[in-house]
Design an enzyme around this catalytic site. Structure first.
Site, short mmCIF file in Angstrom:
data_model
loop_
_atom_site.label_atom_id
_atom_site.label_comp_id
_atom_site.label_asym_id
_atom_site.label_seq_id
_atom_site.Cartn_x
_atom_site.Cartn_y
_atom_site.Cartn_z
N CYS A 1 56.19 -32.71 -48.72
CA CYS A 1 57.40 -32.30 -49.45
C CYS A 1 58.63 -33.02 -48.91
O CYS A 1 59.75 -32.68 -49.29
CB CYS A 1 57.58 -30.78 -49.37
SG CYS A 1 57.74 -30.14 -47.69
N GLU B 1 58.01 -34.15 -54.12
CA GLU B 1 56.67 -33.98 -53.52
C GLU B 1 55.91 -35.30 -53.63
O GLU B 1 55.97 -35.97 -54.67
CB GLU B 1 55.92 -32.88 -54.26
CG GLU B 1 54.84 -32.22 -53.45
CD GLU B 1 55.32 -31.02 -52.65
OE1 GLU B 1 54.48 -30.41 -51.96
OE2 GLU B 1 56.52 -30.69 -52.71
#
Length: 367
Positions: A326, A360
């Site tokens: 992330c 992401e």
């Protein structure tokens, strides 16, 4: 698509960042030339919310952290799933009714988690000690909300050292991925992926591109978001996670999905390395024979801080590394180490958080 929102520039939840700008930054930082991109819906995508509560002359308002001010009052958020957006104004109206004066006293914040089957979990966090009598008002609140909305509500009250639960403190969620249906448990207060549609695409991308067979080590497994679908690609999985709540959620998912080849244990990243290197024995592993595993692959989905040198050096022993990140910045630092022994076979970007700077990333590396 440009974000149109009355709170843009005031609320700190969104900064108006475009997917194109995020990909340009991340692909340059990571030196990716060949990658896939998965776009999100631009509204109605987020399945959880965390809102502050502002008190003014006996009335309360929702707040978000502000860009310039400490907080900004908001009425709703277009990023949230429709069932959450429908709930927020009704919930506020009920809170501000005279009969709920004591119930909302010193209410500090509100968390909402929604499933796709119109069940919502409300967590109310207070700056006062809650008594068991609070549950009586919570029951009235749940009944009133269901009358207005038709949704089912689980309600949790939290204050320092106290947790009261009306119903359950978790939701069950169903994901359909590549023609298979998987069941999960999302616990109150535990991490879960907020963008359900993009989450399903991330899992599908991993399943399509990995090389299965042998055994898999999964570190930072959470509630089993990837673990459950991955169990069909490997002989056995050893899934590790530091959160006891998440491990219990994974055990629930294993039973619900009737999956026998996942062995889950509460271990931090450092403890997992110590156990597999034979440096230290753990009572938590007494029911698992580590020598029975023949690991060919490792899957990691770490926090924003990334893996770090010690974990990356440990991962070099695996033929295949599947890495979900992330944070492109910490991913880049980790890849500098991993690419000394592995090459990137597949890469992708997933817009899990539209209108923010977050992106992401998925990478599959092979020795």
């Amino acid at each position: 698509m440009a974000l149109v929102c009355e709170y843009l520039g005031k609320c700190g939840g969104c900064v108006g960042a475009t997917l194109e700008s995020k990909i340009a930054f991340a692909s340059s930082l990571l030196s990716f030339k060949d990658f896939e991109v998965f776009k999100s819906e631009q509204s109605h995508f987020r399945g959880r919310a965390e809102l502050g509560i502002y008190h003014d002359n006996g009335e309360i308002f929702y707040t978000m952290r502000g860009e310039k001010e400490r907080f900004v009052k908001i009425k709703n958020c277009q990023n949230l799933l429709p069932n959450i957006q429908k709930t927020l104004p009704i919930l506020l109206k009920i809170f501000n009714a005279k009969e709920f004066g004591a119930f909302k006293e010193r209410l500090f914040s509100l968390e909402i988690l929604a499933s796709q089957n119109n069940t919502l979990l409300l967590t109310l966090i207070y700056h006062k000690k809650l008594e068991k009598s609070w549950l009586l008002d919570a029951e009235v609140l749940a009944t009133r909300l269901k009358e207005y909305l038709g949704f089912h509500f689980e309600i949790v009250g939290r204050s320092r050292g106290v947790k009261l639960v009306l119903g359950k403190d978790y939701l069950t969620q169903t994901l359909e991925i590549l023609g298979k249906r998987f069941y999960y448990r999302y616990n109150e207060g535990a991490f879960s992926q907020p963008n359900t549609a993009i989450n399903a695409q991330m899992i599908a991308w991993v399943l399509k591109h990995l090389k299965g067979g042998g055994d898999l080590l999964e570190m930072y497994c959470g509630c089993g978001n990837f673990t459950i679908p991955l169990s069909f690609c490997f002989d056995k999985i050893l899934a590790t996670e530091i959160s006891k709540t998440s491990i219990n959620a994974l055990k629930f998912a294993c039973e619900k999905n009737k999956i026998p080849n996942i062995f889950c244990v509460r271990l931090s990243g450092a403890e997992c390395i110590e156990a597999l290197n034979g440096i230290r024995e753990f009572n938590r592993l007494r029911h698992i024979d580590l020598s029975a595993f023949n690991f060919s692959s490792v899957f990691v989905d770490p926090p924003r801080c990334g893996l770090g040198v010690e974990v990356c050096e440990f991962l070099k022993r695996f033929k295949q590394i599947i890495y979900i990140s992330c944070n492109p910045i910490t991913l880049g630092k980790d890849l500098e180490i991993l690419k000394k022994t592995h090459h990137i076979r597949h890469a992708a970007f997933f817009d899990q958080f539209p209108h923010t700077k977050h992106l992401e990333c998925g990478v599959i590396l092979e020795k």
